[in-house]
Design a protein around this motif. Sequence first.
Motif, PDB file in Angstrom:
ATOM      1  N   MET A  75      65.470   0.455 -15.201  1.00 28.58           N
ATOM      2  CA  MET A  75      66.158  -0.809 -15.112  1.00 28.58           C
ATOM      3  C   MET A  75      65.675  -1.691 -16.264  1.00 28.58           C
ATOM      4  O   MET A  75      64.479  -1.789 -16.513  1.00 28.58           O
ATOM      5  CB  MET A  75      65.848  -1.474 -13.770  1.00 28.58           C
ATOM      6  CG  MET A  75      66.344  -2.880 -13.708  1.00 28.58           C
ATOM      7  SD  MET A  75      65.935  -3.915 -12.257  1.00 28.58           S
ATOM      8  CE  MET A  75      65.309  -2.857 -11.026  1.00 28.58           C
ATOM      9  N   GLU A  76      66.612  -2.332 -16.910  1.00 25.66           N
ATOM     10  CA  GLU A  76      66.263  -3.269 -17.969  1.00 25.66           C
ATOM     11  C   GLU A  76      66.394  -4.688 -17.431  1.00 25.66           C
ATOM     12  O   GLU A  76      67.464  -5.098 -16.980  1.00 25.66           O
ATOM     13  CB  GLU A  76      67.195  -3.083 -19.160  1.00 25.66           C
ATOM     14  CG  GLU A  76      66.798  -3.921 -20.336  1.00 25.66           C
ATOM     15  CD  GLU A  76      67.648  -3.629 -21.556  1.00 25.66           C
ATOM     16  OE1 GLU A  76      67.821  -4.538 -22.360  1.00 25.66           O
ATOM     17  OE2 GLU A  76      68.130  -2.494 -21.683  1.00 25.66           O
ATOM     18  N   LEU A  77      65.288  -5.403 -17.432  1.00 28.59           N
ATOM     19  CA  LEU A  77      65.288  -6.774 -16.934  1.00 28.59           C
ATOM     20  C   LEU A  77      65.637  -7.743 -18.053  1.00 28.59           C
ATOM     21  O   LEU A  77      65.262  -7.539 -19.212  1.00 28.59           O
ATOM     22  CB  LEU A  77      63.908  -7.145 -16.399  1.00 28.59           C
ATOM     23  CG  LEU A  77      63.442  -6.419 -15.152  1.00 28.59           C
ATOM     24  CD1 LEU A  77      62.001  -6.805 -14.838  1.00 28.59           C
ATOM     25  CD2 LEU A  77      64.337  -6.723 -13.980  1.00 28.59           C
ATOM     26  N   PRO A  78      66.304  -8.855 -17.708  1.00 28.03           N
ATOM     27  CA  PRO A  78      66.511  -9.902 -18.702  1.00 28.03           C
ATOM     28  C   PRO A  78      65.172 -10.545 -19.049  1.00 28.03           C
ATOM     29  O   PRO A  78      64.207 -10.465 -18.273  1.00 28.03           O
ATOM     30  CB  PRO A  78      67.424 -10.901 -18.014  1.00 28.03           C
ATOM     31  CG  PRO A  78      67.610 -10.442 -16.622  1.00 28.03           C
ATOM     32  CD  PRO A  78      66.920  -9.143 -16.439  1.00 28.03           C
ATOM     33  N   LYS A  79      65.106 -11.189 -20.187  1.00 23.76           N
ATOM     34  CA  LYS A  79      63.865 -11.825 -20.633  1.00 23.76           C
ATOM     35  C   LYS A  79      63.434 -12.936 -19.678  1.00 23.76           C
ATOM     36  O   LYS A  79      62.251 -13.130 -19.428  1.00 23.76           O
ATOM     37  CB  LYS A  79      64.064 -12.384 -22.040  1.00 23.76           C
ATOM     38  CG  LYS A  79      62.830 -13.002 -22.630  1.00 23.76           C
ATOM     39  CD  LYS A  79      63.082 -13.420 -24.070  1.00 23.76           C
ATOM     40  CE  LYS A  79      61.827 -14.013 -24.673  1.00 23.76           C
ATOM     41  NZ  LYS A  79      62.007 -14.332 -26.093  1.00 23.76           N
ATOM     42  N   PHE A  80      64.394 -13.697 -19.153  1.00 24.05           N
ATOM     43  CA  PHE A  80      64.105 -14.789 -18.218  1.00 24.05           C
ATOM     44  C   PHE A  80      64.912 -14.618 -16.944  1.00 24.05           C
ATOM     45  O   PHE A  80      66.052 -14.148 -16.971  1.00 24.05           O
ATOM     46  CB  PHE A  80      64.476 -16.144 -18.835  1.00 24.05           C
ATOM     47  CG  PHE A  80      63.582 -16.586 -19.944  1.00 24.05           C
ATOM     48  CD1 PHE A  80      62.323 -17.084 -19.693  1.00 24.05           C
ATOM     49  CD2 PHE A  80      64.013 -16.503 -21.254  1.00 24.05           C
ATOM     50  CE1 PHE A  80      61.498 -17.496 -20.720  1.00 24.05           C
ATOM     51  CE2 PHE A  80      63.202 -16.914 -22.293  1.00 24.05           C
ATOM     52  CZ  PHE A  80      61.941 -17.411 -22.033  1.00 24.05           C
ATOM     53  N   LEU A  81      64.303 -15.025 -15.827  1.00 22.29           N
ATOM     54  CA  LEU A  81      64.966 -15.085 -14.533  1.00 22.29           C
ATOM     55  C   LEU A  81      64.680 -16.446 -13.920  1.00 22.29           C
ATOM     56  O   LEU A  81      63.609 -17.013 -14.142  1.00 22.29           O
ATOM     57  CB  LEU A  81      64.430 -14.004 -13.591  1.00 22.29           C
ATOM     58  CG  LEU A  81      64.615 -12.556 -14.013  1.00 22.29           C
ATOM     59  CD1 LEU A  81      63.776 -11.644 -13.113  1.00 22.29           C
ATOM     60  CD2 LEU A  81      66.073 -12.176 -13.950  1.00 22.29           C
TER      61      LEU A  81
END
Length: 76
Positions: A1-7
């Motif tokens: 899974m590739e997470l976004p830089k910010f959540l």
Amino acid sequence: MELPKFLMGDNTDHKDDIFVIHTEYPRFIINLVDDEIEWLEVFKEADEDILAGEVARLIEDASAFYDREMERYQEE
């Protein structure tokens, strides 16, 4: 899974707080209400010197992310 830089983070126990989670190194959670940062990394002393110059930029990036997200919510 590739997470976004910010959540964005939300918690009903902290209704007035605005949390942004930075998922890349150095990982942290910032409360944009008071700019308090909780680091999710353990740093060596040498790393702390490098981070000192990065903290201001990271706070600005997190704030810009939040502002962009709020604009997008308002457009919908």
